[in-house]
Design an enzyme around this catalytic site. Structure first.
Site, mmCIF file in Angstrom:
data_model
loop_
_atom_site.group_PDB
_atom_site.id
_atom_site.type_symbol
_atom_site.label_atom_id
_atom_site.label_comp_id
_atom_site.label_asym_id
_atom_site.label_seq_id
_atom_site.Cartn_x
_atom_site.Cartn_y
_atom_site.Cartn_z
ATOM 1 N N GLU A 50 38.911 41.158 57.139
ATOM 2 C CA GLU A 50 40.209 40.600 56.734
ATOM 3 C C GLU A 50 40.099 39.157 56.221
ATOM 4 O O GLU A 50 40.799 38.769 55.292
ATOM 5 C CB GLU A 50 41.185 40.590 57.932
ATOM 6 N N HIS A 59 48.160 47.648 49.890
ATOM 7 C CA HIS A 59 47.262 46.798 49.091
ATOM 8 C C HIS A 59 46.370 47.667 48.204
ATOM 9 O O HIS A 59 46.234 47.414 47.007
ATOM 10 C CB HIS A 59 46.371 45.935 49.993
ATOM 11 N N TYR A 110 46.279 47.878 43.600
ATOM 12 C CA TYR A 110 45.259 47.732 42.559
ATOM 13 C C TYR A 110 45.383 48.849 41.534
ATOM 14 O O TYR A 110 45.170 48.631 40.345
ATOM 15 C CB TYR A 110 43.859 47.700 43.185
#
Lengths: 133, 325
Positions: free
Chosen positions: B164, B107, B111
């Site tokens: 999370e 993840h 970006y």
């Protein structure tokens, strides 16, 4: 009022939802047989492609023709984070068994979900009785 | 320390996936591995024309939001998931945590793929500098890291579940907002993959938290619950300030806050607790919900009042193999 049957796993989300509903309900555990019309409440476990949405104990329960014939509708829970597969188990069961998806909620549900399901079930059973032969 | 030591050492154990103590470890492992993805699978470059339609302010906001998300993913990949490994009750739980740690690194890496596709090096460097200097963002990290580095496994799981299931959402709001305006739609597709993963992570950590709670005294259970709700209040305060700083300029702060309330409730549910925020402040903009779960047949259920449109499938004979395990 006819019955409620539900499945809840270790996360306990569906159990907590059913507890708050405050209606008599049977939990699917091992060999479960039902004898009256019921609505099923089940969580959804789909992967990112819609596979594996229905929990195995629910599959075993519905594979019994007697249990399946008494199913009147399904309420499915899940998480919107799963996108189009949110509460996907409801859709699969509805299609397989020819019953409507009555409601969907997330995780253990909000107070509004509990109120809507309580109200909805009452209306639903009244209507079912009025169309019954 | 010699070869004749009379102390019998504990054997080093090999993980046996054919003897699983907790079925959920296997189920979640299977979910996570079948959901595996890499940013290369999303055609991010299709968003270049759309990126050009954003104002300078909107572009800077987007880069900053994504840098903030990168920081949280970095914390979770390098500290959070790893810090929970020694607490694992089964070897399979440890293995699941290695998967969570790696996906969080994917993840964080994603970006940077978005940045290299859409932004200049100068813009990227500016945003990373901003992330190190922004007091709210740094405080978010500090509040969580404190518990990751402490000694209590249950409190560590609370912090991790909040990261999370709650702390990402001030950031996730923006790509869902752009997507609802038909902007940066490929970027939104990638973010949805991250959002899906975070749901499984939050569920699993919450599940293990509940198993852990079963093994402590009633008094400790009450203390942990107090801790969870006060940590949520503390985090919410920072999220609120962070949200206002980022979104006031585009007039979206109040809309973002509803999304925060909604997700805070879901984070608490993952831990087995009741919701905190009432319905009056969790009425998330329907466009954002639709962006979150597109094509999920909104309002097709009977109790929501549009019963006329519900679909009853044609009944078919069912056997185990029909059900798509």
């Amino acid at each position: 009022m006819a019955g409620l049957v539900y499945y809840s796993s270790g996360s306990g989300n569906t159990q907590r939802f059913v507890d708050r509903l405050g209606l008599p309900a049977t939990r699917i555990l091992g060999e479960t047989r039902v004898t009256e019309p019921y609505v099923l409440i089940t969580p959804s476990y789909s992967d990112g492609y819609g596979n594996g949405a229905v929990a195995k104990p629910v599959i075993r329960f519905l594979n019994d023709p007697a249990n399946r014939s008494l199913l009147c509708g399904v309420i499915a829970s899940g998480n919107r984070n799963f996108g189009e597969y949110f509460a996907h188990a409801g859709k699969i069961i509805a299609a397989k068994c020819g019953v409507p998806v009555l409601y969907r909620f997330e995780l253990s549900g909000t107070d509004e979900d509990v109120a809507r399901v309580r109200q909805g079930l009452e209306t639903f059973w009244t209507r079912q009785r009025s169309i019954a032969p | 320390m010699n070869a004749q030591s009379p102390v019998r050492r504990t054997p080093t154990r090999a993980i046996n996936w054919n003897r699983v103590q907790d079925e959920t470890d296997l189920t979640v492992w299977n979910r996570l591995t079948s959901n595996f993805w890499l940013p290369e699978k999303v055609p991010l470059s299709n968003d270049i024309p759309s990126w050009a339609t954003l104002t300078d302010y909107e572009r800077q906001l987007t880069i900053r939001v994504f840098t903030g998300l990168t920081m949280l993913d970095t914390v979770q990949a390098s500290v959070g998931a790893v810090s929970m490994m020694p607490d694992a009750v089964t070897p399979h739980e440890e293995a699941v945590l290695t998967n969570i740690a790696f996906m969080e690194a994917v993840h964080a890496r994603s970006y940077s793929s978005i940045f290299s596709t859409l932004c200049s090096t100068q813009e990227i460097d500016e945003a990373f500098r901003w992330s190190e200097e922004n007091t709210h963002l740094q405080k978010k990290a500090d509040l969580i890291l404190k518990h990751y580095r402490a000694t209590d496994p249950l409190r560590r799981k609370v912090a991790s579940c909040f990261l999370e299931s709650f702390m990402f959402y001030s950031g996730f709001y923006l790509p869902m907002h752009w997507s609802s305006r038909a902007k940066l739609t490929n970027t939104a597709d990638l973010i949805r993959l991250i959002i899906r993963d975070e749901a499984v992570h939050g569920y699993y950590i919450g599940y293990k938290f509940q198993r852990g709670l079963e093994r402590v005294t009633e008094a400790e259970r009450a203390a942990v619950k107090d801790f969870a709700f006060s940590l949520m209040f503390e985090l919410y305060e920072v999220e609120e300030a962070y949200t206002e700083e980022l979104y006031d300029g585009v007039g979206l702060s109040e809309d973002v806050k509803k999304f925060l309330h909604y997700n805070a409730n879901k984070a608490l549910m993952n831990l087995g607790y009741e919701a905190l925020f009432p319905a009056s402040v969790t009425d998330v903009n329907p466009a954002i919900l639709a962006a979150l779960s597109p094509n999920s047949d909104e309002n097709h259920d009977f109790f929501s009042g549009s019963g006329s449109s519900y679909v009853i499938g044609k009944a078919v004979a069912t056997e185990d193999e029909d059900w798509d395990f």
